[in-house]
Design an enzyme around this catalytic site. Structure first.
Site, PDB file in Angstrom:
ATOM      1  N   GLU A 137       4.548  -6.829   9.480  1.00 53.44           N
ATOM      2  CA  GLU A 137       5.106  -5.478   8.969  1.00 53.44           C
ATOM      3  C   GLU A 137       5.301  -4.215   9.793  1.00 53.44           C
ATOM      4  OE1 GLU A 137       3.422  -4.085   5.740  1.00 53.44           O
ATOM      5  OE2 GLU A 137       5.186  -3.038   4.749  1.00 53.44           O
ATOM      6  N   LYS A 212      12.325  -4.840   2.100  1.00 57.76           N
ATOM      7  CA  LYS A 212      11.813  -4.760   1.254  1.00 57.76           C
ATOM      8  C   LYS A 212      11.473  -3.987  -0.543  1.00 57.76           C
ATOM      9  CE  LYS A 212       6.740  -2.637   0.925  1.00 57.76           C
ATOM     10  NZ  LYS A 212       5.166  -2.516   2.402  1.00 57.76           N
ATOM     11  N   CYS A 249       5.148  -7.337   2.358  1.00 59.14           N
ATOM     12  CA  CYS A 249       3.908  -7.038   2.109  1.00 59.14           C
ATOM     13  C   CYS A 249       3.411  -6.482   0.761  1.00 59.14           C
ATOM     14  CB  CYS A 249       3.720  -5.529   2.746  1.00 59.14           C
ATOM     15  SG  CYS A 249       2.040  -4.618   2.840  1.00 59.14           S
TER      16      CYS A 249
END
Lengths: 408, 408
Positions: A137, A212, A249
């Site tokens: 990330e 995300k 994440c």
């Protein structure tokens, strides 16, 4: 680092164990082989009784790993032979790394330093014949979101920016799909910031991007200061090597997010992350494996490595005094498979490249075997969620009538 | 069983490790203490740096465990003190057991044998002050669904039947909520069969029931021959000791099922199960813990123990020759907490009672800390599932345009 110390675990002055490379090395170095085998069966799943096999890598890849001091591991999952389909074995890689220069260095130097650091690792993946590679990330920068300082936004790039161009060359050279998670600046929508994975095809073309979906607000994860929840849904990218998706994440804590990529047909879901020891390390071996099992796909989990120190001290509540670092990013990147097996993890401390061969046929084999999708009763949950999101939702609670006897 | 063998692991003639009691005993007996502590931190989560503490049990409970040869473990989870709420510590128990008589014995003797076997274990729970106790799936009978023979339906009982009456007495005596998973015969709806958990209140009253939501069709799990998917939704039972729910067996593979109990407010979800080594053992330490993390509640996982041999051989495909047993039910019952910690497991081979103290305040503390519910974007998934269940649903797939170049 002395290898014997790192594998066996060194007892520090306070009695704690430090300096070991990974849980699996700690166990294999300290248990007799037949015990380690049984522990592995329980912990790693061991591919339903089939051992994970080591992959023999070319010397050129091994030489790069020695010269540039990164962990290099390569194991293969197996699957049953089918009569109606040929095996679809792909070689997949994960890269974890620390930053290259102190966070006080000029930003362009920091970025170039990371490019230079990654180059031989990607070359090693290329030499090893990796088909699909995923980076960590926000790989172009320190994970500076803990600071809440807006100057770090300078690291943001458009999807077709500098880092993408750097990787497009390598993707083409090595005929490799590369997943590149960056801080994105959306030039077409007011220059806003996103946390985005760019999907680069094996011909060097940009296939698409994913933003995300879930943003943390916990501990030093002050990311909600920088970007909002993604607006790209749950895309699955159909590449020449298979159908892939990216759960960035904190999205790994959301089973619905994993589910959505599965419903859209993903065969491999990458989880590029940046997470620290104290907060999440016990969750790390659990969530990705659960997702692989529940959704009958492979998962590649990546976490960055090292401790990043920032020039200005900051606080995030939690009673910690002001501090200049985010804690230890514990690496430990690994793969999980639909049959509940997983690979050992990369180092907790060193840069690393993890490679796995996986026959994507295993996904459908496990859909057929366990039937999770067929027995899932999605209509029940579509109804429930439809009700839940209404402000006047009432949970289904059955109270013990004896409870309220005294008050009646 | 010789304790030293069971704790250290015995090397069998084929080189495999047998006879050990649990993964955690194997590790603690074979690693030096400081190594075991670090491995525990990674594997058990160790309650966010706080060690799980042993609970001191009364001698009467320990005496019952010695006399009747069942594993007895008791550890407590901790939580932060709050200013606006008092701690809500409850003592929760899980019972795992093998059957009492061969499956060839008269059915009524088999059932009575199990009642007699469980009595001292429930007495021990009572002596230890357990507030909420859960028994294993279909605890009144052998797990005969592998056979596909319908005669085993004779074990089914109405919700207010013999086993419920047996437990109602004990619930009242010990001021204990008891969750009793049985094979249910629904007398009001054509005498059909369900896989059901009966919730008995601490006053001996029946609070309600829940029917298994997801039915397996895998390996020897031929349960779909016997009963259908449950029609009771995802009820949460509000007892004097807290809000509980029951995710029966195969439902643990379905993250949506776990989610639904969470949305309805559960603080403890029990997962009474019957599952065998080869098929599911590597999943066992993963799925319940993931559910506890993702939904910010406690989970109590129970699996039966031993190998049950049936009079008539059967097959279930999978290339296995006809056989008379279902494989080894590996016990290993344990608790998971919202902070990603978990207890060690009960024995893989012996009957057992696992007790934990848990402050239910930890659930909301973790909701506040990690914010999973707040960041979950349920409306996105309500929409997606609403679309998915339509026959003409099209997955969100972005194809590499280079893929179809040759064919155009």
């Amino acid at each position: 680092m002395d290898k014997s110390i790192s594998e066996n675990g060194e007892t520090a002055a306070d009695g704690s164990i430090r300096g070991y490379d990974s849980l699996h090395q700690l166990l294999s170095a300290n248990l007799k082989p037949e015990l380690y085998q049984e522990v592995s069966r329980l912990l790693l799943g061991s591919n339903c009784g089939r051992s994970l096999e080591q992959i023999v890598l070319p010397d050129s890849a091994k030489a790069l790993s020695s010269k540039h001091d990164f962990d290099l591991q390569a194991v293969s999952f197996s699957a049953d032979k089918e009569q109606m389909r040929k095996p679809r074995v792909v070689r997949v890689g994960l890269i974890q790394n620390s930053i290259a220069l102190p966070t006080t260095a000029p930003f362009s130097d920091q970025k170039r330093g990371i490019f230079e650091k990654l180059k031989p690792m990607i070359d090693a993946a290329g030499a090893a014949g990796v088909n699909i590679l995923c980076l960590q990330e926000a790989w172009t920068m320190p994970f500076a979101f803990c600071t809440r300082e807006k100057k770090w936004c300078e690291f943001a790039e458009p999807v077709n920016g500098e880092s993408t161009k750097f990787l497009q060359e390598l993707a083409k050279k090595y005929n490799m799909v590369i997943v590149s998670p960056i801080l994105e600046r959306d030039m077409d929508h007011g220059e806003v910031i996103w946390n985005t994975a760019v999907i680069i095809g094996n011909n060097g073309n940009i296939i698409g991007k994913h933003r995300k979906n879930h943003i943390p607000r916990v501990g030093d994860f002050n990311e909600s200061t920088y970007y909002m929840e993604g607006d790209t849904g749950h895309p699955v990218f159909e590449t020449v090597f298979g159908k892939i998706a990216v759960n960035i994440c904190y999205g790994r804590h959301h089973p619905l997010n994993w589910l959505a990529f599965g419903l859209n047909g993903a065969e491999i879901v990458f989880n590029p992350s940046a997470t620290v020891g104290e907060l999440s390390e016990p969750m790390w071996p659990v969530e990705a494996r659960n997702a692989a099992i529940a959704n009958s796909y492979f998962v590649g989990s990546i976490n960055r490595v090292g401790t990043e120190v920032f020039p200005n001290a900051f606080t995030s509540g939690d009673g910690k005094p002001q501090h200049n670092d985010f804690g230890h990013f514990y690496g430990s990147s690994y793969f999980s498979a639909p049959d509940a097996s997983c690979t050992p993890s990369l180092s907790r401390c060193r840069d690393g490249l993890m490679i796995s061969d996986m026959d994507l046929n295993l996904c459908r084999q496990y859909k057929d075997k366990w039937g999770f999708r067929m027995t899932a009763r999605y209509e029940v949950y579509a109804d429930l969620l439809g009700e839940y999101i209404k402000p006047d939702f009432k949970p289904q609670v059955v109270s013990d009538p004896m409870l309220h006897k005294n008050s009646s």
